[in-house]
Design a protein around this motif. Structure first.
Motif, mmCIF file in Angstrom:
data_model
loop_
_atom_site.group_PDB
_atom_site.id
_atom_site.type_symbol
_atom_site.label_atom_id
_atom_site.label_comp_id
_atom_site.label_asym_id
_atom_site.label_seq_id
_atom_site.Cartn_x
_atom_site.Cartn_y
_atom_site.Cartn_z
ATOM 1 N N HIS A 79 -11.907 -10.668 1.568
ATOM 2 C CA HIS A 79 -11.715 -11.296 0.256
ATOM 3 C C HIS A 79 -11.394 -10.274 -0.840
ATOM 4 O O HIS A 79 -10.916 -10.644 -1.901
ATOM 5 C CB HIS A 79 -12.944 -12.117 -0.125
ATOM 6 C CG HIS A 79 -14.168 -11.281 -0.342
ATOM 7 N ND1 HIS A 79 -14.923 -10.787 0.701
ATOM 8 C CD2 HIS A 79 -14.732 -10.823 -1.477
ATOM 9 C CE1 HIS A 79 -15.915 -10.071 0.208
ATOM 10 N NE2 HIS A 79 -15.830 -10.081 -1.115
ATOM 11 N N GLU A 80 -11.642 -9.001 -0.599
ATOM 12 C CA GLU A 80 -11.375 -7.954 -1.593
ATOM 13 C C GLU A 80 -9.986 -7.339 -1.430
ATOM 14 O O GLU A 80 -9.551 -6.574 -2.281
ATOM 15 C CB GLU A 80 -12.418 -6.843 -1.469
ATOM 16 C CG GLU A 80 -13.836 -7.309 -1.721
ATOM 17 C CD GLU A 80 -14.860 -6.238 -1.389
ATOM 18 O OE1 GLU A 80 -14.466 -5.106 -1.059
ATOM 19 O OE2 GLU A 80 -16.052 -6.538 -1.472
ATOM 20 N N ILE A 81 -9.312 -7.636 -0.322
ATOM 21 C CA ILE A 81 -8.017 -7.025 -0.019
ATOM 22 C C ILE A 81 -6.898 -7.880 -0.617
ATOM 23 O O ILE A 81 -6.912 -9.112 -0.507
ATOM 24 C CB ILE A 81 -7.820 -6.889 1.506
ATOM 25 C CG1 ILE A 81 -8.951 -6.047 2.107
ATOM 26 C CG2 ILE A 81 -6.468 -6.269 1.828
ATOM 27 C CD1 ILE A 81 -8.961 -6.032 3.629
ATOM 28 N N ARG A 82 -5.925 -7.225 -1.228
ATOM 29 C CA ARG A 82 -4.774 -7.941 -1.785
ATOM 30 C C ARG A 82 -4.080 -8.734 -0.671
ATOM 31 O O ARG A 82 -3.875 -8.216 0.415
ATOM 32 C CB ARG A 82 -3.768 -6.960 -2.360
ATOM 33 C CG ARG A 82 -4.240 -6.228 -3.554
ATOM 34 C CD ARG A 82 -3.171 -5.224 -3.959
ATOM 35 N NE ARG A 82 -3.656 -4.366 -4.993
ATOM 36 C CZ ARG A 82 -3.579 -4.652 -6.287
ATOM 37 N NH1 ARG A 82 -3.021 -5.775 -6.671
ATOM 38 N NH2 ARG A 82 -4.054 -3.828 -7.182
ATOM 39 N N PRO A 83 -3.698 -9.965 -0.937
ATOM 40 C CA PRO A 83 -2.986 -10.742 0.087
ATOM 41 C C PRO A 83 -1.570 -10.209 0.293
ATOM 42 O O PRO A 83 -0.981 -9.593 -0.585
ATOM 43 C CB PRO A 83 -2.966 -12.150 -0.485
ATOM 44 C CG PRO A 83 -3.257 -12.014 -1.927
ATOM 45 C CD PRO A 83 -3.976 -10.725 -2.137
ATOM 46 N N GLY A 84 -1.035 -10.444 1.488
ATOM 47 C CA GLY A 84 0.342 -10.073 1.778
ATOM 48 C C GLY A 84 0.507 -8.690 2.374
ATOM 49 O O GLY A 84 1.542 -8.062 2.183
ATOM 50 N N TRP A 85 -0.481 -8.222 3.120
ATOM 51 C CA TRP A 85 -0.401 -6.897 3.745
ATOM 52 C C TRP A 85 -0.722 -6.995 5.225
ATOM 53 O O TRP A 85 -1.538 -7.810 5.642
ATOM 54 C CB TRP A 85 -1.387 -5.930 3.087
ATOM 55 C CG TRP A 85 -0.959 -5.522 1.730
ATOM 56 C CD1 TRP A 85 -1.225 -6.169 0.557
ATOM 57 C CD2 TRP A 85 -0.147 -4.400 1.395
ATOM 58 N NE1 TRP A 85 -0.638 -5.507 -0.487
ATOM 59 C CE2 TRP A 85 0.018 -4.416 -0.003
ATOM 60 C CE3 TRP A 85 0.437 -3.378 2.130
ATOM 61 C CZ2 TRP A 85 0.773 -3.451 -0.671
ATOM 62 C CZ3 TRP A 85 1.173 -2.413 1.462
ATOM 63 C CH2 TRP A 85 1.338 -2.455 0.082
ATOM 64 N N ASP A 86 -0.049 -6.158 6.009
ATOM 65 C CA ASP A 86 -0.404 -5.971 7.413
ATOM 66 C C ASP A 86 -1.134 -4.636 7.502
ATOM 67 O O ASP A 86 -0.614 -3.608 7.041
ATOM 68 C CB ASP A 86 0.848 -5.932 8.300
ATOM 69 C CG ASP A 86 1.470 -7.308 8.465
ATOM 70 O OD1 ASP A 86 0.762 -8.310 8.273
ATOM 71 O OD2 ASP A 86 2.672 -7.374 8.797
ATOM 72 N N LEU A 87 -2.324 -4.659 8.073
ATOM 73 C CA LEU A 87 -3.136 -3.451 8.189
ATOM 74 C C LEU A 87 -3.334 -3.099 9.657
ATOM 75 O O LEU A 87 -3.600 -3.974 10.479
ATOM 76 C CB LEU A 87 -4.518 -3.665 7.561
ATOM 77 C CG LEU A 87 -4.574 -4.182 6.132
ATOM 78 C CD1 LEU A 87 -6.021 -4.397 5.714
ATOM 79 C CD2 LEU A 87 -3.894 -3.215 5.189
ATOM 80 N N VAL A 88 -3.216 -1.816 9.973
ATOM 81 C CA VAL A 88 -3.557 -1.316 11.305
ATOM 82 C C VAL A 88 -4.686 -0.322 11.113
ATOM 83 O O VAL A 88 -4.550 0.655 10.370
ATOM 84 C CB VAL A 88 -2.351 -0.653 12.001
ATOM 85 C CG1 VAL A 88 -2.772 -0.037 13.319
ATOM 86 C CG2 VAL A 88 -1.247 -1.666 12.231
ATOM 87 N N LEU A 89 -5.820 -0.594 11.765
ATOM 88 C CA LEU A 89 -6.980 0.283 11.712
ATOM 89 C C LEU A 89 -7.064 1.033 13.033
ATOM 90 O O LEU A 89 -7.136 0.412 14.093
ATOM 91 C CB LEU A 89 -8.254 -0.529 11.491
ATOM 92 C CG LEU A 89 -8.282 -1.410 10.253
ATOM 93 C CD1 LEU A 89 -9.510 -2.299 10.269
ATOM 94 C CD2 LEU A 89 -8.249 -0.561 9.010
ATOM 95 N N ILE A 90 -7.078 2.352 12.976
ATOM 96 C CA ILE A 90 -7.154 3.181 14.175
ATOM 97 C C ILE A 90 -8.498 3.881 14.178
ATOM 98 O O ILE A 90 -8.832 4.615 13.235
ATOM 99 C CB ILE A 90 -6.003 4.195 14.223
ATOM 100 C CG1 ILE A 90 -4.667 3.457 14.184
ATOM 101 C CG2 ILE A 90 -6.114 5.068 15.472
ATOM 102 C CD1 ILE A 90 -3.455 4.351 14.082
ATOM 103 N N ALA A 91 -9.287 3.652 15.223
ATOM 104 C CA ALA A 91 -10.623 4.234 15.330
ATOM 105 C C ALA A 91 -10.544 5.720 15.670
ATOM 106 O O ALA A 91 -9.715 6.133 16.476
ATOM 107 C CB ALA A 91 -11.422 3.497 16.401
ATOM 108 N N ARG A 92 -11.420 6.490 15.058
ATOM 109 C CA ARG A 92 -11.547 7.912 15.330
ATOM 110 C C ARG A 92 -12.738 8.140 16.268
ATOM 111 O O ARG A 92 -13.623 7.275 16.382
ATOM 112 C CB ARG A 92 -11.746 8.679 14.025
ATOM 113 C CG ARG A 92 -10.545 8.639 13.093
ATOM 114 C CD ARG A 92 -9.503 9.627 13.623
ATOM 115 N NE ARG A 92 -8.252 9.581 12.914
ATOM 116 C CZ ARG A 92 -7.932 10.350 11.889
ATOM 117 N NH1 ARG A 92 -8.789 11.220 11.414
ATOM 118 N NH2 ARG A 92 -6.747 10.251 11.336
#
Length: 133
Positions: A79-92
């Motif tokens: 709910h805090e993230i701006r709408p309209g984005w694709d995010l890729v999270l890469i674990a370390r």
């Protein structure tokens, strides 16, 4: 009417071509626990993909824990993230040993640095409020 559960659910970015587009065209920010890559989409919805590589993390138990931590952190802050984005999270590699709060803090820091938080003052196109004397 959309149920509250559906509204709070994470929209997952699943297709290889879409993920490769984000990796190729997106802006990125790294923390010791994760790397976030973000690219705009035309959907008006934020989608999230999580990557936990075998080389970086090792066995399946560690990879699955890292993915669970990142998905939950993204779900809690969707709910805090701006709408309209694709995010890729890469674990370390250090992520599986950490707590959920650490993953959340790392994700929020990366989102803030990229200006993707709705309440962020550093976002593109936003200006700081003027101070009154």
């Amino acid at each position: 009417m959309i149920s509250p559960v559906a509204v709070a659910s994470l929209v997952r970015l699943r297709h290889r071509k879409a993920i490769e587009r984000v990796l190729r065209e997106g802006r990125s920010w790294s923390t010791p626990l994760l790397k976030l890559i973000a690219a705009p989409n035309d959907l008006g919805v934020t989608r999230v993909a999580v990557i936990a590589g075998r080389r970086a993390l090792g066995k399946a138990v560690r990879r699955n824990r890292a993915k669970r931590l990142l998905r939950e952190a993204a779900r809690l802050h969707l709910h805090e993230i701006r709408p309209g984005w694709d995010l890729v999270l890469i674990a370390r590699p250090d992520l599986p040993e950490r707590k959920r709060q650490d993953a959340e803090a790392a994700l929020c820091e990366a989102l803030r640095r990229l200006g993707l938080l709705v309440a962020s003052r550093e976002g593109p196109g936003e200006s700081f409020p003027k101070e009154t004397e």
